[in-house]
Design an enzyme around this catalytic site. Sequence first.
Site, PDB file in Angstrom:
ATOM      1  N   LEU A  12      -1.153   6.289  12.763  1.00 52.51           N
ATOM      2  CA  LEU A  12      -2.626   5.536  12.944  1.00 52.51           C
ATOM      3  C   LEU A  12      -3.183   5.696  11.420  1.00 52.51           C
ATOM      4  CD1 LEU A  12      -4.123   8.162  15.792  1.00 52.51           C
ATOM      5  CD2 LEU A  12      -2.616   5.941  15.673  1.00 52.51           C
ATOM      6  N   ALA A  13      -3.326   4.421  10.982  1.00 54.34           N
ATOM      7  CA  ALA A  13      -3.660   4.229   9.545  1.00 54.34           C
ATOM      8  C   ALA A  13      -4.873   2.991   9.172  1.00 54.34           C
ATOM      9  CB  ALA A  13      -2.699   3.581   8.793  1.00 54.34           C
ATOM     10  N   ARG A  19     -14.496   9.616   3.483  1.00 53.15           N
ATOM     11  CA  ARG A  19     -14.495  10.865   2.325  1.00 53.15           C
ATOM     12  C   ARG A  19     -13.773  10.780   1.275  1.00 53.15           C
ATOM     13  NH1 ARG A  19     -13.251  15.011   7.140  1.00 53.15           N
ATOM     14  NH2 ARG A  19     -12.485  13.105   7.978  1.00 53.15           N
ATOM     15  N   GLN A  85      -6.469  -3.027  14.790  1.00 53.22           N
ATOM     16  CA  GLN A  85      -7.595  -2.156  15.559  1.00 53.22           C
ATOM     17  C   GLN A  85      -8.825  -2.969  14.920  1.00 53.22           C
ATOM     18  OE1 GLN A  85      -8.154   2.050  14.315  1.00 53.22           O
ATOM     19  NE2 GLN A  85      -9.831   2.142  16.209  1.00 53.22           N
ATOM     20  N   ALA A 392      18.255   5.070 -41.026  1.00 53.62           N
ATOM     21  CA  ALA A 392      16.710   5.178 -40.634  1.00 53.62           C
ATOM     22  C   ALA A 392      15.956   3.862 -40.797  1.00 53.62           C
ATOM     23  CB  ALA A 392      15.972   6.279 -41.399  1.00 53.62           C
ATOM     24  N   ALA A 435      21.468  -1.131 -47.517  1.00 49.61           N
ATOM     25  CA  ALA A 435      20.083  -0.427 -47.160  1.00 49.61           C
ATOM     26  C   ALA A 435      19.121  -1.546 -47.565  1.00 49.61           C
ATOM     27  CB  ALA A 435      19.806   0.936 -48.003  1.00 49.61           C
ATOM     28  N   ARG A 452      19.297  -8.576 -50.206  1.00 45.56           N
ATOM     29  CA  ARG A 452      17.922  -8.164 -50.526  1.00 45.56           C
ATOM     30  C   ARG A 452      18.064  -8.528 -52.163  1.00 45.56           C
ATOM     31  NH1 ARG A 452      20.618  -2.149 -50.521  1.00 45.56           N
ATOM     32  NH2 ARG A 452      21.509  -2.082 -52.656  1.00 45.56           N
TER      33      ARG A 452
HETATM   34  C1  UD1 Z   1      -8.095  14.160  13.323  1.00 45.67           C
HETATM   35  C2  UD1 Z   1      -8.128  14.743  14.839  1.00 45.67           C
HETATM   36  C3  UD1 Z   1      -8.291  16.417  14.481  1.00 45.67           C
HETATM   37  C4  UD1 Z   1      -7.150  16.879  13.759  1.00 45.67           C
HETATM   38  C5  UD1 Z   1      -7.045  16.163  12.314  1.00 45.67           C
HETATM   39  C6  UD1 Z   1      -5.520  16.645  11.682  1.00 45.67           C
HETATM   40  C7  UD1 Z   1      -8.963  13.194  16.208  1.00 45.67           C
HETATM   41  C8  UD1 Z   1     -10.294  12.933  17.055  1.00 45.67           C
HETATM   42  N1  UD1 Z   1      -9.040  14.294  15.392  1.00 45.67           N
HETATM   43  O1  UD1 Z   1      -9.250  14.496  12.693  1.00 45.67           O
HETATM   44  O2  UD1 Z   1      -8.103  17.242  15.660  1.00 45.67           O
HETATM   45  O3  UD1 Z   1      -7.161  18.505  13.619  1.00 45.67           O
HETATM   46  O4  UD1 Z   1      -6.880  14.700  12.530  1.00 45.67           O
HETATM   47  O5  UD1 Z   1      -5.682  15.938  10.393  1.00 45.67           O
HETATM   48  O6  UD1 Z   1      -8.000  12.553  16.278  1.00 45.67           O
HETATM   49  N2  UD1 Z   1      -7.801   6.396  12.584  1.00 45.67           N
HETATM   50  C9  UD1 Z   1      -7.602   4.952  12.951  1.00 45.67           C
HETATM   51  N3  UD1 Z   1      -8.787   4.400  13.528  1.00 45.67           N
HETATM   52  C10 UD1 Z   1      -9.837   5.050  13.569  1.00 45.67           C
HETATM   53  C11 UD1 Z   1     -10.116   6.228  13.238  1.00 45.67           C
HETATM   54  C12 UD1 Z   1      -9.219   7.216  12.888  1.00 45.67           C
HETATM   55  O7  UD1 Z   1      -6.377   4.657  13.099  1.00 45.67           O
HETATM   56  O8  UD1 Z   1     -10.930   4.391  14.266  1.00 45.67           O
HETATM   57  C13 UD1 Z   1      -6.906   6.939  11.988  1.00 45.67           C
HETATM   58  C14 UD1 Z   1      -6.966   7.559  10.368  1.00 45.67           C
HETATM   59  O9  UD1 Z   1      -6.814   6.345   9.671  1.00 45.67           O
HETATM   60  C15 UD1 Z   1      -6.214   8.716  10.147  1.00 45.67           C
HETATM   61  C16 UD1 Z   1      -6.121   9.389  11.599  1.00 45.67           C
HETATM   62  O10 UD1 Z   1      -6.459   8.236  12.637  1.00 45.67           O
HETATM   63  O11 UD1 Z   1      -5.048   8.550   9.747  1.00 45.67           O
HETATM   64  C17 UD1 Z   1      -7.112  10.447  11.976  1.00 45.67           C
HETATM   65  O12 UD1 Z   1      -8.454  10.063  11.538  1.00 45.67           O
HETATM   66  P1  UD1 Z   1      -9.450  10.746  10.583  1.00 45.67           P
HETATM   67  O13 UD1 Z   1     -10.801  10.393  10.450  1.00 45.67           O
HETATM   68  O14 UD1 Z   1      -8.592  11.445   9.265  1.00 45.67           O
HETATM   69  O15 UD1 Z   1      -9.501  12.336  11.755  1.00 45.67           O
HETATM   70  P2  UD1 Z   1      -9.693  13.621  11.283  1.00 45.67           P
HETATM   71  O16 UD1 Z   1     -11.327  13.874  11.385  1.00 45.67           O
HETATM   72  O17 UD1 Z   1      -9.108  14.232  10.041  1.00 45.67           O
HETATM   73 CA    CA Z   2      -7.598  13.157   8.712  1.00 44.89          CA
END
Ligand code: UD1
Ligand code: CA
Length: 467
Positions: A12-13, A19, A85, A392, A435, A452
């Site tokens: 999930l990225a 933040r 997404q 050198a 040199a 030279r």
């Molecule tokens: C999430 C978990 C939390 C866990 C923590 C661990 C959920 C609801 N919560 O919180 O329980 O302890 O990770 O690090 O999952 N992402 C998407 N699409 C979105 C939102 C997020 O792809 O719409 C991806 C982000 O890029 C990230 C991952 O999901 O890689 C987690 O999202 P993030 O916002 O970091 O969740 P946390 O609040 O850290």
């Molecule tokens: Ca996170």
Amino acid sequence: MVAQKNLCILILAAGKGTRMKSSLPKPLHAVCGTPILGHILKAAQTLNPAAVGVVVGHGAQVVMDTVKNNLAGWNVTAPVVFVQQNDLSGSGSAVKAAIPLLQKFETVLILNGDTPLLRMETLHDMLHCFEKERASGLVLGVNVPNPQGYGRILREQDGTFQAIVEDADADEDTKKVTEINSGMYVFNSNSLQTALSQLTPQGPKNEFYLTDTLFLIKQMNQRVIVFTSEDYKQALGVNSKAQLAEAQQIMWERKAQELMDSGVTLLQPAQTYIDPEVQIGADTVICPGCYILGKTVIGKNCVLEGGVYIKDSTMGDNVTLKMGTYVEESMVEEACQLGPYAHLRPKSVLKKGAKVGNFSEIKKAVIGEGSKVNHLSYIGDTQMGAGVNVGAGTITCNYDGKNKHQTVIEDHVFIGSNVNFVAPVTVHEYAKIGAGSTITKEVPAHSLGIARERQVVLENKGVKKND
Ligand code: UD1
Ligand code: CA
């Protein structure tokens, strides 16, 4: 290795990574030289999945381009597909967007895209446990000293999984729970799809939480387990620049420990910065302030004095790198000596026992066996044979303003100080160069090349006594 044909890994990225306060998408921030996503893909690859899906959203194009351009460098051979997404409403929505991919597989391992410290061994163990326990859902839980910001794992009286509560939704008692969700899961694909269809928006931001699917699967009377690991650091989620620095620190510590366990001497491990893929032979001594990066390989019994920087280079055994030496994309054979303050630019080769000393710069050049470039020289685009002594201040003038040209210096040539070689030019074996010469023409073997002005002496033109 045969691909696990029923296994898909989903990363999930797509999240905004607000933040981080950065224009670079969060999964692309580097930890020890590799983007977070690269670390995750490398670990995922070791499970040999039939497919890897990367969910992209925020900064999708740059994330996709970076992944595509680096897959080979990360040794990822599993087919990687991208899932878009569109509605960035939480980790649950991210997985929903990937249903067309997931439904082709029996088992899905899901990883957050912000955990660069995950260990491949843990992923293997999670998968093994999931299969052995015939579970439908599994989450990696760890106990952390500071659970703030993480989802807490709640357990039933009998210790089995109950639910995950996000930090933003936790009451005071729940906030005290130190067992957290690492953001790494294994699911039965069908159970996951059913649970996803039942998700409702939660929390202050009205998000669909992936974490709720585990609760819903349990509600369906299927087995959900918490897989625990002692190494809580691997669960560190990078949400801020401070956590990015923390991840980097932990990765360096891990590498230092691994090297010391294999016999490398680190005088100050906390002040030594070594990338994960670097290999170093036993009894090599590394002083504080060294950076050893990328795909560098260093032999046995070498000495790296303080402040040495080496990137993507290879060193043989018994090499000494004195203080402040900088080496990039170069090959240094055994028993060479470099520095203090030597600079090897890309595609330099030092043959056995060669020496490059103080403030000398080498670029795209071969320095032959036992040859010496000890002081204040620039040697670029040069083929140098064995046993050459470079005086050198010697410079190869390799650039005419448009093109680069080659200098050839054959075996056992002796070069005096402060010589210029105007390339293209060849100096044959056993020649000597006087040199201060500017050499523009070929110098035959065994001859003296000198170019030279003869010295003149003008009497009474020196400093006057009372000047
Ligand atoms: C999430 C978990 C939390 C866990 C923590 C661990 C959920 C609801 N919560 O919180 O329980 O302890 O990770 O690090 O999952 N992402 C998407 N699409 C979105 C939102 C997020 O792809 O719409 C991806 C982000 O890029 C990230 C991952 O999901 O890689 C987690 O999202 P993030 O916002 O970091 O969740 P946390 O609040 O850290
Ligand atoms: Ca996170």
